[in-house]
Motif scaffolding. Structure first.
Motif, short mmCIF file in Angstrom:
data_model
loop_
_atom_site.label_atom_id
_atom_site.label_comp_id
_atom_site.label_asym_id
_atom_site.label_seq_id
_atom_site.Cartn_x
_atom_site.Cartn_y
_atom_site.Cartn_z
N VAL A 85 38.58 27.32 44.37
CA VAL A 85 38.75 28.60 43.67
C VAL A 85 39.31 28.33 42.27
CG1 VAL A 85 39.09 29.92 45.78
CG2 VAL A 85 41.08 28.91 44.62
N ARG A 86 39.26 29.35 41.44
CA ARG A 86 39.79 29.23 40.09
C ARG A 86 41.30 28.98 40.13
NH1 ARG A 86 37.96 34.95 38.03
NH2 ARG A 86 38.14 35.39 40.27
N PRO A 87 41.85 28.27 39.14
CA PRO A 87 43.30 28.01 39.13
C PRO A 87 44.13 29.29 39.22
CG PRO A 87 42.22 26.61 37.51
CD PRO A 87 41.16 27.54 38.04
N ALA A 88 43.68 30.36 38.59
CA ALA A 88 44.43 31.62 38.61
C ALA A 88 44.48 32.21 40.02
CB ALA A 88 43.82 32.62 37.64
N ILE A 89 43.44 31.97 40.82
CA ILE A 89 43.45 32.41 42.21
C ILE A 89 44.36 31.51 43.03
CG2 ILE A 89 42.05 32.63 44.32
CD1 ILE A 89 41.45 34.88 42.50
N ALA A 90 44.22 30.20 42.85
CA ALA A 90 45.07 29.26 43.59
C ALA A 90 46.55 29.52 43.35
CB ALA A 90 44.71 27.82 43.20
N ALA A 91 46.88 29.98 42.15
CA ALA A 91 48.28 30.25 41.83
C ALA A 91 48.84 31.42 42.62
CB ALA A 91 48.42 30.54 40.33
N ARG B 275 47.79 58.91 48.90
CA ARG B 275 48.45 57.59 48.91
C ARG B 275 47.55 56.49 48.34
NH1 ARG B 275 49.67 56.28 54.83
NH2 ARG B 275 50.54 54.39 53.85
N VAL B 276 46.25 56.73 48.30
CA VAL B 276 45.30 55.69 47.93
C VAL B 276 45.28 55.47 46.42
CG1 VAL B 276 42.86 55.02 47.88
CG2 VAL B 276 43.83 56.07 49.94
N HIS B 277 45.52 54.24 46.03
CA HIS B 277 45.37 53.79 44.65
C HIS B 277 44.13 52.90 44.63
CE1 HIS B 277 49.48 54.88 42.99
NE2 HIS B 277 49.56 55.19 44.28
N LEU B 278 43.06 53.42 44.06
CA LEU B 278 41.76 52.75 44.11
C LEU B 278 41.46 51.98 42.82
CD1 LEU B 278 38.95 52.28 45.45
CD2 LEU B 278 38.22 54.42 44.37
N SER B 279 41.15 50.71 42.99
CA SER B 279 40.60 49.91 41.90
C SER B 279 39.19 49.52 42.31
CB SER B 279 41.44 48.64 41.67
OG SER B 279 42.75 48.97 41.27
N ARG C 134 38.74 41.61 34.73
CA ARG C 134 39.11 40.29 34.22
C ARG C 134 40.41 39.79 34.83
NH1 ARG C 134 35.71 38.94 30.30
NH2 ARG C 134 34.53 40.60 29.26
N ASP C 135 41.04 40.60 35.65
CA ASP C 135 42.31 40.24 36.26
C ASP C 135 42.23 40.27 37.78
OD1 ASP C 135 41.98 42.96 36.42
OD2 ASP C 135 44.03 43.48 35.85
N ASP D 98 45.27 39.04 39.96
CA ASP D 98 46.38 39.99 40.09
C ASP D 98 46.01 41.13 41.03
OD1 ASP D 98 47.91 38.52 38.31
OD2 ASP D 98 47.25 39.68 36.57
N ARG D 99 44.80 41.62 40.93
CA ARG D 99 44.39 42.74 41.78
C ARG D 99 44.31 42.32 43.25
NH1 ARG D 99 42.74 47.13 38.76
NH2 ARG D 99 42.51 46.64 36.54
N LEU D 100 43.83 41.11 43.51
CA LEU D 100 43.81 40.61 44.88
C LEU D 100 45.22 40.52 45.45
CD1 LEU D 100 41.17 37.74 45.18
CD2 LEU D 100 41.27 39.86 46.51
#
Length: 393
Positions: A171-177, A224-228, A258-259, A262-264
């Motif tokens: 996975v991408r480094p940003a995901i691994a982090a 309650r749902v915050h949808l992205s 692009r983020d 963070d969203r995951l």
């Protein structure tokens, strides 16, 4: 100089092209091998992308390749392009003298890996999905190792199963982090962060079904749902008009996030397709998901991917014909009423995933070089007819 020392000075060729699902793992392996002091070069087709500004030190060579076309003319054209690509790959490998070739699937990898097998250069294939891809099926006989992300990969002959090593899918480094990002299931009246993605630009069925499903939720739960949600650009405004009046706790629609890391990390539940990269990222971070496989994927490999996660207790598989507004509404209502089920699925996803796949894949490549045997490059060798036939199928 010993053979091992001589090999350590030789370049390792990565053969990849086509979609990001093939390029991303190759880039991750390149980064890992460079960190270990190994020289790396990328061979792709004329439409393939280089690794970009992040790895400018990796040379890029382009050769001809083609996926099978439609009709007799298309198939003959593809076979011709493959044949020319094979000649180019043979000349390139003679010039580079690599220690090994690593193929990442897709037809752009075929000429280079085949040329390596013919020249008795050790070759390793990486398969990202739970079904061995068509290109890798053409090449497996001449490969010395097959690195896989899933267990029990199908479409592999028993004679070739001894070549398998499970490394995972980098996975991408940003995901691994985000590997150690903790998960806390939504409880009480707290917010529910729902992430909906369908590839890089969403999937039309999600733009159609998700608003219809959310309107069926009890009003208190909807609040309650915050949808992205990622939507195709042409679907963005219609989705916004359908979702804005629903009284959600939060709403963010984009054609491309692009983020994603963070969203995951922030989401409580994802609704996604089941491509190999998506699975790798979900499980690296450890997030539960409702997986809706793309039904037209080659060999229905997304369903096979999703099934493995569902069987591991990490996700819920919903076939696209069954993915209706009522089904999704019922699924969301049930899951959000059972935070324990979400937490258990998140834990199972985390156990299944890995942030170390690039290192494991590099280990497999270097181990292959340190365990040369009499067969040098597997127990079988491909012939040119195999390549031409595969390109024409």
């Amino acid at each position: 100089m010993t053979a091992a020392m001589e090999s350590s000075h030789k370049v390792i060729v990565l053969a990849a092209g086509g979609t990001g699902g093939h390029i991303f793992p190759a880039e991750a392996l390149a980064r890992e091998l460079l960190a270990r002091g190994r020289a790396v070069t990328l061979v792709t087709d004329r439409r393939g992308h280089a690794f970009g500004d992040s790895l400018p030190e990796v040379p890029v060579h382009r050769i001809r390749a083609a996926s099978p076309g439609s009709g007799i003319l298309g198939k003959l054209t593809a076979a011709l392009q493959m044949g020319l690509g094979l000649l180019e790959a043979r000349a390139l490998l003679r010039r580079l003298g690599p220690a090994a070739v690593v193929g990442f699937g897709g037809y752009p990898s075929v000429p280079t890996v085949y040329a390596a097998a013919h020249a008795k250069i050790p070759a390793l294939l990486h398969e990202q999905n739970a079904v061995l891809g068509r290109a890798n099926r053409m090449l497996i006989a001449g490969a010395k190792r097959l690195a896989v992300a899933f267990t029990g990969v199908t479409r592999i002959d028993e004679a070739d199963r001894a070549k398998i090593v499970r490394t995972g899918n980098p996975v991408r480094p940003a995901i691994a982090a985000r590997r150690d990002a903790s998960y806390a299931a939504p409880v009480g009246d707290g917010p529910v962060h729902l992430l909906v993605m369908g590839g890089s630009q969403g999937a039309r069925i999600f733009s159609d079904i998700v608003p219809q499903a959310l309107v069926r939720l009890p009003e208190a739960l909807r609040a309650r749902v915050h949808l992205s949600q990622q939507c195709r650009p042409e679907d963005l405004e219609a989705a916004r008009q359908a979702l804005a009046p629903l009284g959600l706790g939060g709403l963010e629609l984009q054609s491309f996030f692009r983020d994603v890391p963070d969203r995951l990390a922030a989401c409580h539940l994802a609704v996604t397709r089941a491509g190999a990269s998506t699975i790798a990222e979900l499980t690296c971070v450890g997030r539960p998901a409702i997986l809706v496989p793309y039904p037209h994927a080659t060999d229905d490999h997304q369903t096979a991917n999703a099934r493995q996660l569902a069987e591991a207790g990490a996700a819920w598989l919903v076939a696209q014909p069954d993915f209706t507004a009522q089904t999704l509404a019922e699924r969301l209502t049930g899951l959000l009423a059972e935070p324990g089920a979400l937490a258990a699925a998140a834990a199972a996803a985390h156990r299944w995933g890995s942030a170390d796949a690039a290192a494991s894949l590099a280990d497999a490549v270097l181990s292959m070089l340190n365990t040369r045997d009499a067969s040098a490059n597997g127990t079988h060798h491909l012939d040119a007819d195999t390549i031409a036939k595969g390109a024409a199928e």
